[in-house]
Each structure stands twice: as structure tokens, then as C-alpha cells.
Design a protein around this motif. Structure first.
Motif, PDB file in Angstrom:
ATOM      1  N   GLU A  62       4.612  -3.622  20.405  1.00 56.61           N
ATOM      2  CA  GLU A  62       4.867  -2.457  19.546  1.00 56.61           C
ATOM      3  C   GLU A  62       3.862  -1.341  19.842  1.00 56.61           C
ATOM      4  O   GLU A  62       2.704  -1.611  20.185  1.00 56.61           O
ATOM      5  CB  GLU A  62       4.766  -2.858  18.077  1.00 56.61           C
ATOM      6  N   PRO A  63       4.288  -0.094  19.675  1.00 57.18           N
ATOM      7  CA  PRO A  63       3.372   1.033  19.900  1.00 57.18           C
ATOM      8  C   PRO A  63       2.319   1.096  18.795  1.00 57.18           C
ATOM      9  O   PRO A  63       2.638   1.364  17.640  1.00 57.18           O
ATOM     10  CB  PRO A  63       4.299   2.258  19.872  1.00 57.18           C
ATOM     11  N   THR A  64       1.077   0.857  19.141  1.00 58.02           N
ATOM     12  CA  THR A  64       0.005   0.765  18.151  1.00 58.02           C
ATOM     13  C   THR A  64      -1.048   1.846  18.287  1.00 58.02           C
ATOM     14  O   THR A  64      -1.844   2.049  17.389  1.00 58.02           O
ATOM     15  CB  THR A  64      -0.708  -0.594  18.258  1.00 58.02           C
ATOM     16  N   SER A  65      -1.045   2.528  19.436  1.00 51.55           N
ATOM     17  CA  SER A  65      -2.129   3.469  19.707  1.00 51.55           C
ATOM     18  C   SER A  65      -1.946   4.768  18.927  1.00 51.55           C
ATOM     19  O   SER A  65      -0.829   5.167  18.600  1.00 51.55           O
ATOM     20  CB  SER A  65      -2.214   3.766  21.206  1.00 51.55           C
ATOM     21  N   ASN A  66      -3.057   5.415  18.664  1.00 49.33           N
ATOM     22  CA  ASN A  66      -3.053   6.615  17.843  1.00 49.33           C
ATOM     23  C   ASN A  66      -3.146   7.871  18.714  1.00 49.33           C
ATOM     24  O   ASN A  66      -2.141   8.486  19.054  1.00 49.33           O
ATOM     25  CB  ASN A  66      -4.203   6.553  16.838  1.00 49.33           C
ATOM     26  N   LYS A  67      -4.332   8.236  19.114  1.00 49.64           N
ATOM     27  CA  LYS A  67      -4.504   9.441  19.925  1.00 49.64           C
ATOM     28  C   LYS A  67      -4.599   9.135  21.411  1.00 49.64           C
ATOM     29  O   LYS A  67      -4.234   9.960  22.247  1.00 49.64           O
ATOM     30  CB  LYS A  67      -5.752  10.205  19.465  1.00 49.64           C
ATOM     31  N   LEU A  68      -5.126   7.945  21.744  1.00 51.13           N
ATOM     32  CA  LEU A  68      -5.267   7.530  23.129  1.00 51.13           C
ATOM     33  C   LEU A  68      -4.779   6.093  23.252  1.00 51.13           C
ATOM     34  O   LEU A  68      -5.007   5.268  22.352  1.00 51.13           O
ATOM     35  CB  LEU A  68      -6.730   7.620  23.587  1.00 51.13           C
ATOM     36  N   VAL A  69      -4.114   5.773  24.351  1.00 49.37           N
ATOM     37  CA  VAL A  69      -3.641   4.405  24.546  1.00 49.37           C
ATOM     38  C   VAL A  69      -4.830   3.452  24.557  1.00 49.37           C
ATOM     39  O   VAL A  69      -5.815   3.672  25.258  1.00 49.37           O
ATOM     40  CB  VAL A  69      -2.860   4.283  25.866  1.00 49.37           C
ATOM     41  N   GLY A  70      -4.736   2.425  23.733  1.00 47.52           N
ATOM     42  CA  GLY A  70      -5.801   1.450  23.643  1.00 47.52           C
ATOM     43  C   GLY A  70      -6.815   1.733  22.560  1.00 47.52           C
ATOM     44  O   GLY A  70      -7.752   0.947  22.380  1.00 47.52           O
ATOM     45  N   ASP A  71      -6.639   2.836  21.812  1.00 45.48           N
ATOM     46  CA  ASP A  71      -7.642   3.126  20.769  1.00 45.48           C
ATOM     47  C   ASP A  71      -7.432   2.286  19.509  1.00 45.48           C
ATOM     48  O   ASP A  71      -8.348   2.126  18.708  1.00 45.48           O
ATOM     49  CB  ASP A  71      -7.693   4.612  20.432  1.00 45.48           C
ATOM     50  N   THR A  72      -6.222   1.717  19.341  1.00 41.72           N
ATOM     51  CA  THR A  72      -5.925   0.913  18.151  1.00 41.72           C
ATOM     52  C   THR A  72      -4.996  -0.229  18.507  1.00 41.72           C
ATOM     53  O   THR A  72      -4.025  -0.041  19.245  1.00 41.72           O
ATOM     54  CB  THR A  72      -5.254   1.776  17.067  1.00 41.72           C
ATOM     55  N   ILE A  73      -5.310  -1.411  17.985  1.00 42.34           N
ATOM     56  CA  ILE A  73      -4.390  -2.540  18.078  1.00 42.34           C
ATOM     57  C   ILE A  73      -4.184  -3.096  16.667  1.00 42.34           C
ATOM     58  O   ILE A  73      -4.992  -2.858  15.775  1.00 42.34           O
ATOM     59  CB  ILE A  73      -4.902  -3.658  19.015  1.00 42.34           C
ATOM     60  N   LYS A  74      -3.098  -3.807  16.486  1.00 42.48           N
ATOM     61  CA  LYS A  74      -2.808  -4.416  15.190  1.00 42.48           C
ATOM     62  C   LYS A  74      -3.136  -5.903  15.252  1.00 42.48           C
ATOM     63  O   LYS A  74      -2.613  -6.622  16.109  1.00 42.48           O
ATOM     64  CB  LYS A  74      -1.330  -4.253  14.833  1.00 42.48           C
ATOM     65  N   ASN A  75      -3.999  -6.348  14.364  1.00 39.05           N
ATOM     66  CA  ASN A  75      -4.275  -7.782  14.268  1.00 39.05           C
ATOM     67  C   ASN A  75      -3.676  -8.363  12.990  1.00 39.05           C
ATOM     68  O   ASN A  75      -4.106  -9.390  12.492  1.00 39.05           O
ATOM     69  CB  ASN A  75      -5.779  -8.055  14.326  1.00 39.05           C
ATOM     70  N   GLY A  76      -2.652  -7.713  12.506  1.00 39.73           N
ATOM     71  CA  GLY A  76      -1.941  -8.169  11.325  1.00 39.73           C
ATOM     72  C   GLY A  76      -1.063  -7.055  10.805  1.00 39.73           C
ATOM     73  O   GLY A  76      -1.088  -5.921  11.323  1.00 39.73           O
ATOM     74  N   ARG A  77      -0.291  -7.368   9.818  1.00 40.08           N
ATOM     75  CA  ARG A  77       0.573  -6.367   9.174  1.00 40.08           C
ATOM     76  C   ARG A  77       0.656  -6.662   7.686  1.00 40.08           C
ATOM     77  O   ARG A  77       0.622  -7.818   7.253  1.00 40.08           O
ATOM     78  CB  ARG A  77       1.980  -6.421   9.751  1.00 40.08           C
ATOM     79  N   ARG A  78       0.766  -5.596   6.913  1.00 40.04           N
ATOM     80  CA  ARG A  78       1.076  -5.791   5.502  1.00 40.04           C
ATOM     81  C   ARG A  78       2.485  -6.375   5.362  1.00 40.04           C
ATOM     82  O   ARG A  78       3.334  -6.194   6.226  1.00 40.04           O
ATOM     83  CB  ARG A  78       1.011  -4.461   4.754  1.00 40.04           C
ATOM     84  N   GLY A  79       2.696  -7.077   4.275  1.00 42.13           N
ATOM     85  CA  GLY A  79       4.028  -7.565   3.981  1.00 42.13           C
ATOM     86  C   GLY A  79       4.856  -6.471   3.318  1.00 42.13           C
ATOM     87  O   GLY A  79       4.331  -5.429   2.895  1.00 42.13           O
ATOM     88  N   ALA A  80       6.146  -6.698   3.226  1.00 43.04           N
ATOM     89  CA  ALA A  80       7.042  -5.739   2.579  1.00 43.04           C
ATOM     90  C   ALA A  80       8.122  -6.491   1.822  1.00 43.04           C
ATOM     91  O   ALA A  80       8.612  -7.529   2.273  1.00 43.04           O
ATOM     92  CB  ALA A  80       7.674  -4.811   3.599  1.00 43.04           C
ATOM     93  N   ILE A  81       8.470  -5.950   0.665  1.00 41.37           N
ATOM     94  CA  ILE A  81       9.566  -6.523  -0.110  1.00 41.37           C
ATOM     95  C   ILE A  81      10.136  -5.438  -1.015  1.00 41.37           C
ATOM     96  O   ILE A  81       9.393  -4.587  -1.522  1.00 41.37           O
ATOM     97  CB  ILE A  81       9.097  -7.748  -0.938  1.00 41.37           C
ATOM     98  N   SER A  82      11.431  -5.447  -1.175  1.00 35.37           N
ATOM     99  CA  SER A  82      12.105  -4.485  -2.053  1.00 35.37           C
ATOM    100  C   SER A  82      12.603  -5.191  -3.305  1.00 35.37           C
ATOM    101  O   SER A  82      12.913  -6.384  -3.275  1.00 35.37           O
ATOM    102  CB  SER A  82      13.282  -3.828  -1.331  1.00 35.37           C
ATOM    103  N   GLY A  83      12.663  -4.442  -4.401  1.00 34.30           N
ATOM    104  CA  GLY A  83      13.116  -4.998  -5.661  1.00 34.30           C
ATOM    105  C   GLY A  83      14.133  -4.112  -6.341  1.00 34.30           C
ATOM    106  O   GLY A  83      14.190  -2.895  -6.091  1.00 34.30           O
ATOM    107  N   ARG A  84      14.927  -4.715  -7.184  1.00 29.50           N
ATOM    108  CA  ARG A  84      15.961  -4.002  -7.944  1.00 29.50           C
ATOM    109  C   ARG A  84      15.911  -4.527  -9.376  1.00 29.50           C
ATOM    110  O   ARG A  84      16.055  -5.735  -9.609  1.00 29.50           O
ATOM    111  CB  ARG A  84      17.324  -4.248  -7.305  1.00 29.50           C
ATOM    112  N   ILE A  85      15.684  -3.622 -10.327  1.00 31.93           N
ATOM    113  CA  ILE A  85      15.587  -3.996 -11.731  1.00 31.93           C
ATOM    114  C   ILE A  85      16.730  -3.335 -12.506  1.00 31.93           C
ATOM    115  O   ILE A  85      16.937  -2.118 -12.409  1.00 31.93           O
ATOM    116  CB  ILE A  85      14.245  -3.538 -12.348  1.00 31.93           C
TER     117      ILE A  85
END
Length: 390
Positions: free
Chosen positions: A173-196
Motif C-alpha cells: 500500500e502507498p504509505t509515504s508522505n512527502k518522500l518515498v520511504g519517509d513513512t511505513i505502516k506498522n499497524g492500522r486502526r480498526g474500523a466499524i460502522s453502526g446503525r441505531i
């Protein structure tokens, strides 16, 4: 569906040649547009054993090459892209045209550029007289940009059923910000949707004392949802809840609504698991004063890769980038979800590393030839170091 163009004519096409070819395939989710057959053919030439796993109209590629006893690395990626209309583009979004050293096209950054670079890096690895020790998997799907129900989820299940344990997984996945290699992801937040769904009692607006306004109750509940405190959050990985819709079925303005629906999405810290998030929200909505029914949709688990004392893939990727770029990358768990969640486990370190993400899903998505060369170099170093190639 067959690919609309011929494969690159050169014996060893460049990374740019491969990327142009992949962009020209209109592989809008879940259609792979022939790209997986192309990749399969390329990997078979490199002595990979290739399987194609089809599930409910989704095509998945599983390729394996064993160099000898040793650790197992997987490269995970997707060939599918989001739709693109020509309006506003400097070139046709499926042309892969190069202008001033930049390749334009849907998927250039997310993430066909990564696949092209990894294919070149893999070719260089396999060209070695002794390509090292260990096992190398390619795990590619055409179902990442959509619901992701029959892509990497099925690939991970397939591997588990056959007793395959990955020591490491590199997601392109594309992780870099301003320069290639400046940022990597070592995890991700979770996501969930709800309906009330809030239940009240209909009535004439002139006699509110005889009715129970579901919209008013919903308004109070929305306020309470926004005030929820997430005590387990850790620095750099915050939980956020956003209301995405409030609706009532009324079509007249003199009727107190008997029902109201709230929709929301939560992006949660990797310190949480989804069941904890669900319990936190349910403790609020279960209060009798709200008369609420809660439904959950599209859960995506969080994941996190920390350091290990031995065979640390996180450290290996950091040092590979340092060798190529002269600096270590920043670590991040921000952004949306990724297929890395399907492979992460106590046994498997998952790291995401790719080109810049500033144009993904946008008009004029692009990647420069210079950035392609950089990410190709980073991938080559990762493979060389992981498999112990001198």
C-alpha cells in the motif's frame, strides 16, 4: 476477462513498462482484467508454483517459491482499482501515459506501482545463483477496494487450512508522505460502522405532550456518542467516532416522528479489538430511555506490529530504507484499513511500505519514474536481506 493489450514485448520489461501495462487494464473491483494471468505468467517464469483461487467472482493469485529451509515472507497486494472518469485528467485515466517523467493513471500509486516494482525486485532476487533461503509468497487479490469479502480474507483462510505460517508480510500500500520511504505502516486502526434505530411515538406537532419525538431522543444520543471517552487509546493511535447520518421517514412537517435512524463510523486505536468498541457503544445505547436498536456493519479489525528481539521484520524494513534513503522511516498506524489485517497474527509481522499516497483515488493519480526506482530499490534490499542473499 482477457487483457485488452498485448503483454510487454521485451524479455525483461522495466518497472515502468510493467506499470503502464497494468494501468491499461481496467481492473475496477472486482474485475482483474487479465492482470492476474499476466502476473502468474511472469512468476511461473521465475520458478514460482502458482495457484489461482476464485471465489464468488473474485480472482486471487497465490504464488510460492521455496529457496530452502528458512523463514517465510509474503508480499500482499491488489490489482483492483476504484473507478475513474476522464473529466479533469490530463490523460486518459487508463492510458498509463508518461509526461515529464511521471506516469499517470488509475492505480499508479494505489497500488499497481508497488506490484510493478516488486515484480522487478523479485526478478532480481531470482536471478541470483543462490537466491537465499526461505519461502517467498505472492498473495494478490482483485477485491480490496470493495467489500473485501472474497479476496485476501479467503487467501489467508486458504493458507491456514494448509498449515502455512508466515513469518512476515509486506503489504505494498502507498504509505509515504512527502518522500518515498519517509513513512511505513506498522499497524492500522480498526474500523466499524453502526446503525441505531430510535423508536418513539407519532403525534401531531401541536400536541407534543401526547407524542414521543424519536428525533429529539436521537439528538441527545448523538451528543452522548460524541462525548464517549476511549481510555485505552495510545499515542499516535486515537479512536474517533463520526456521525455519518441522521434521518427520519417523515414526509410532512406537522408530524412528530415515531422513528429516527443514526448511522456512524468508528476508527479505533489498535489498543482495542472490535468487541471492546461494540461493548462501549452498547453500554450507552442499551439505556432504556433511548429505546434504541443497535446494528453493526463492516467490521475491520485493528492490527499492530511491534519490535521483536529475533528476526524482526520491522527492523529489517527500517534498515532497508535507511540503506536506500539514508534515514529511518517514521512509523504510523493512521489512515484507513488495509488487507494487512487478514495476515497479522502473533506469528506474523505485517509492515506496509509503498510509494507516496498524495494522489490516490484522485483525478490525475500518478507516480514518478524516480519514485518507482526508489521503491524498487527498497523492495530489492528487503528481499535480499530477508532471504540472506549476499
Amino acid at each position: 476477462m482477457s487483457h485488452p493489450l498485448h503483454t510487454p514485448k521485451t524479455v525483461d520489461p522495466s518497472t515502468a513498462d510493467i506499470l503502464q501495462y497494468l494501468i491499461q487494464a481496467r481492473s475496477i473491483t472486482p474485475n482483474d482484467a487479465g492482470t492476474l494471468c499476466f502476473l502468474a505468467a511472469q512468476l511461473i517464469e521465475l520458478d514460482f508454483v502458482v495457484e489461482q483461487l476464485d471465489c464468488n467472482g473474485v480472482k486471487n493469485l497465490i504464488a510460492r517459491r521455496e529457496f530452502g529451509d528458512g523463514p517465510t515472507l509474503a508480499y500482499s497486494g491488489h490489482v483492483d482499482v476504484v473507478p475513474a472518469q476522464p473529466a479533469g485528467w490530463v490523460v486518459d485515466p487508463f492510458s498509463g501515459q508518461i509526461i515529464d517523467g511521471v506516469i499517470y493513471g488509475r492505480g499508479a500509486a494505489d497500488m499497481k506501482g508497488s506490484i510493478a516494482a516488486m515484480l522487478t525486485a523479485t526478478r532480481q532476487l531470482c536471478a541470483k545463483d543462490k537466491p537465499g533461503v526461505g519461502t517467498f509468497y505472492w498473495l494478490i487479490t482483485s477485491d480490496e477496494e470493495g467489500e473485501a469479502e472474497y479476496g485476501s480474507l479467503e487467501i489467508a483462510r486458504y493458507l491456514r487450512q494448509r498449515g502455512v505460517k508466515l513469518d512476515a508480510c509486506l503489504v505494498g500500500e502507498p504509505t509515504s508522505n512527502k518522500l518515498v520511504g519517509d513513512t511505513i505502516k506498522n499497524g492500522r486502526r480498526g474500523a466499524i460502522s453502526g446503525r441505531i434505530t430510535i423508536s418513539g411515538k407519532a403525534g401531531h406537532v401541536a400536541y407534543p405532550e401526547k407524542a414521543i419525538n424519536a428525533a429529539h431522543i436521537a439528538g441527545e444520543l448523538v451528543t452522548q456518542l460524541a462525548r464517549l471517552q476511549w481510555q485505552k487509546d495510545v499515542p499516535g493511535s486515537q479512536t474517533t467516532l463520526q456521525i455519518t447520518g441522521i434521518s427520519v421517514p417523515n414526509i410532512v412537517d406537522n408530524l412528530v416522528p415515531a422513528s429516527c435512524e443514526i448511522t456512524f463510523n468508528i476508527r479505533y486505536s489498535h489498543a482495542y479489538k472490535s468487541h471492546e468498541i461494540c461493548a462501549e457503544v452498547a453500554s450507552l445505547t442499551n439505556q432504556s430511555k433511548y429505546s434504541a436498536q443497535l446494528q453493526w456493519e463492516r467490521p475491520c479489525e485493528s492490527f499492530y506490529t511491534g519490535s521483536k528481539t529475533k528476526r524482526c521484520f520491522l527492523s529489517l524494513v527500517e534498515h532497508a530504507i535507511s540503506k536506500q534513503r539514508g534515514h529511518f522511516p517514521s512509523l504510523s498506524t493512521a489512515g484507513g484499513t488495509s488487507d494487512g489485517r487478514f495476515f497479522a497474527s502473533a506469528d506474523t509481522q505485517v509492515i506496509e511500505c509503498g510509494v507516496k499516497n498524495d494522489s490516490i483515488h484522485q483525478v490525475n493519480e500518478h507516480v514518478s519514474l524516480a519514485d518507482l526506482e526508489i521503491i524498487e530499490g527498497i523492495y530489492t534490499t528487503i528481499l535480499r536481506d530477508f532471504f540472506g542473499v549476499q
